[in-house]
Design a protein around this motif. Structure first.
Motif, short mmCIF file in Angstrom:
data_model
loop_
_atom_site.label_atom_id
_atom_site.label_comp_id
_atom_site.label_asym_id
_atom_site.label_seq_id
_atom_site.Cartn_x
_atom_site.Cartn_y
_atom_site.Cartn_z
N THR A 1 -59.91 -15.93 31.70
CA THR A 1 -60.32 -16.34 33.05
C THR A 1 -59.25 -16.06 34.10
N GLY A 2 -58.17 -15.39 33.70
CA GLY A 2 -57.18 -14.94 34.69
C GLY A 2 -56.05 -15.90 34.96
N LYS A 3 -55.82 -16.88 34.08
CA LYS A 3 -54.78 -17.88 34.33
C LYS A 3 -53.39 -17.25 34.49
N THR A 4 -53.04 -16.35 33.58
CA THR A 4 -51.70 -15.76 33.62
C THR A 4 -51.51 -14.90 34.87
N LEU A 5 -52.53 -14.13 35.24
CA LEU A 5 -52.43 -13.30 36.45
C LEU A 5 -52.33 -14.16 37.70
N LEU A 6 -53.07 -15.27 37.72
CA LEU A 6 -52.98 -16.18 38.87
C LEU A 6 -51.60 -16.85 38.92
N ALA A 7 -51.05 -17.19 37.75
CA ALA A 7 -49.71 -17.78 37.72
C ALA A 7 -48.68 -16.79 38.28
N LEU A 8 -48.80 -15.53 37.90
CA LEU A 8 -47.89 -14.51 38.42
C LEU A 8 -48.05 -14.33 39.93
N GLU A 9 -49.29 -14.29 40.39
CA GLU A 9 -49.53 -14.11 41.83
C GLU A 9 -49.02 -15.30 42.62
N PHE A 10 -49.20 -16.51 42.08
CA PHE A 10 -48.69 -17.70 42.76
C PHE A 10 -47.16 -17.66 42.82
N ALA A 11 -46.52 -17.24 41.73
CA ALA A 11 -45.06 -17.11 41.72
C ALA A 11 -44.61 -16.12 42.79
N LYS A 12 -45.32 -15.00 42.90
CA LYS A 12 -44.98 -13.99 43.91
C LYS A 12 -45.06 -14.58 45.31
N ARG A 13 -46.12 -15.30 45.60
CA ARG A 13 -46.31 -15.86 46.94
C ARG A 13 -45.25 -16.92 47.25
N GLU A 14 -44.89 -17.72 46.25
CA GLU A 14 -43.85 -18.72 46.47
C GLU A 14 -42.49 -18.05 46.72
N LEU A 15 -42.20 -16.99 45.98
CA LEU A 15 -40.94 -16.27 46.17
C LEU A 15 -40.87 -15.66 47.57
N LEU A 16 -41.99 -15.12 48.04
CA LEU A 16 -42.01 -14.52 49.37
C LEU A 16 -41.82 -15.55 50.47
N GLN A 17 -42.05 -16.82 50.14
CA GLN A 17 -41.78 -17.90 51.09
C GLN A 17 -40.34 -18.37 51.00
N GLY A 18 -39.55 -17.71 50.15
CA GLY A 18 -38.14 -18.06 50.02
C GLY A 18 -37.86 -19.23 49.11
N ARG A 19 -38.85 -19.63 48.32
CA ARG A 19 -38.68 -20.79 47.44
C ARG A 19 -38.05 -20.39 46.11
N SER A 20 -37.31 -21.32 45.52
CA SER A 20 -36.76 -21.15 44.19
C SER A 20 -37.83 -21.51 43.17
N VAL A 21 -38.11 -20.59 42.24
CA VAL A 21 -39.27 -20.74 41.35
C VAL A 21 -38.84 -20.69 39.89
N GLY A 22 -39.40 -21.60 39.09
CA GLY A 22 -39.29 -21.53 37.64
C GLY A 22 -40.67 -21.23 37.07
#
Length: 412
Positions: A57-78
């Protein structure tokens, strides 16, 4: 004259290249996956999300895309997971992302297994590292992971900076009761006020723990409420990975109904079912299916052999080697012709391949085996072959007849 015309203008079907068929399948998968991205706006707006969905259902791809968007906002991501192979794959995807964007334009990122991050946190704190070494000497190596969790709690207290956002893929594997407090500690604002997204399939893919010793989605949400953390709950029901025939066969053999009827996905080729009476015959059929996939223009690195590790990985690989199979551990890299990349079902969870061969399963009725079969079958994007003991043939036929009876499906 009409008979002459019918001969001259006889109906015929032009064969369609397997490559063209797979390109059409991939185009449809991309369209379906992009439809799932609508949920990310909900996740971003709320900052706390509990995302549930079955295999594909795309969970891993959505997790990656969410990480990308958070990084582009300058946030520190785990970005964490449990499975080593999945962690390696996620890191490769994120390394490519950082290279394309430019690290100076984005926030900081850790990607990999939660266990590896805990070890790095302890290793980078000399006082806690010394404490851990002493505890291992006193209590023994058999308590390593327990000691790591305890010492990591001290190391995280001193950690700076902490994460703005934590994203966990395959959250159903995080069954360790000590880990949720550690996740709370590693967020700068904690679970209550920090940003996080948990992606999981809680009812079907918790295959790493003993039966009866797992938490479900409701139990996890109650635990989060104990931290004052309330999130939006996002259900994913659209299968973006598997062909309809793979979905139908998986439902028939496992009785798991995890996604909406996949009328939008590609129909795909029939699922192959082969049966063996001896161990040697099993490996002969593996080789035959592998050769068939190569003839259908699959590249060697697009094919994976998955097997149940109930008898131990060393024993299975030794028997395969003695039977003449040239196996290597899955890495997704370019391979020489004739080399079959393989992995246990347990190690490959969370990943996928264009063509999958499943073997070394001894039953169908036990829930634990059904869960592993579900995981194995749903790794396949385009082609799937099941190589099963001959004593299961009648059982498979009965399950298929029961599932397809009265339904407007073409049997796999």
């Amino acid at each position: 004259m009409s008979r002459v015309k019918s001969v001259i203008r006889a109906d015929f079907d032009l064969p369609v290249s397997p490559i063209v068929l797979r390109e059409e399948e991939e185009k449809r998968r991309t369209e379906l996956t992009e439809q799932q991205y609508q949920f990310l706006s909900v996740v971003e707006a709320n900052g706390k999300a509990f995302v549930e969905g079955g295999a594909g259902t795309g969970k891993t791809l959505l997790a990656l895309e969410f990480a990308k968007r958070e990084l582009l906002q300058g946030r520190s991501v785990g970005l964490f997971c449990y499975n080593n192979l999945l962690g390696h794959w996620l890191k490769g995807q994120c390394d490519a992302l950082q290279e394309n964007i430019g690290e100076e334009k984005i926030g900081s990122l850790f990607v990999g297994t939660f266990q590896s991050w805990l070890r790095s946190v302890v290793h980078n704190n000399s006082e806690v590292k010394t404490l851990m070494d002493q505890e291992i000497l006193f209590r023994g190596d058999q308590h390593f992971w327990e000691i790591l969790d305890e010492c990591a709690a001290f190391a995280i207290e001193d950690l700076e900076p902490k994460f703005d956002t934590v994203i966990i893929d395959e959250m159903q594997d995080f069954q360790n009761p000590l880990w949720l407090p550690l996740i709370d500690k590693c967020l700068a604002l904690g679970l209550k006020d920090g940003r996080w997204a948990l992606f999981g399939d809680y009812s079907r893919q918790a295959i790493y723990t003993e039966r009866g010793n797992t938490f479900g989605a409701d139990e996890l949400q109650n635990e989060l409420h104990g931290y004052g953390a309330y999130s939006v709950r996002v259900p994913l029901t659209l299968n973006c990975r598997n062909t309809r025939r793979i979905v139908d066969m998986t439902r028939a053999l496992t009785s798991f109904d995890w996604a909406s009827p996949n009328g939008l996905g590609p129909a795909g080729e029939r699922v192959q079912r082969l049966y063996y009476r001896t161990s040697g015959e099993q490996f002969e059929k593996v080789q035959a299916v592998y050769d068939k996939f190569l003839n259908e223009k699959f590249e060697p690195n697009e094919i994976v052999l998955l097997w149940d590790s109930m008898s131990g990985s060393d024993e299975f690989e030794e028997r395969a080697h003695l039977a003449g199979l040239n196996l290597c551990d899955w890495a997704g890299d370019k391979l020489d012709q004739g080399v079959i990349q393989s992995a246990s079902i347990q190690r490959f969870k969370g990943l996928e391949a264009d063509a999958v061969i499943v073997c070394n399963l001894q039953g169908l009725s036990d829930l634990a085996i059904q869960q592993k079969l579900y995981v194995a079958m749903t790794r396949a994007r385009s082609r799937l072959a099941l190589i099963l003991p001959h004593h299961l043939k009648d059982k498979v036929d009965d399950l298929m007849s029961e599932y397809f009876r009265g339904q407007n499906y073409v049997q796999s």
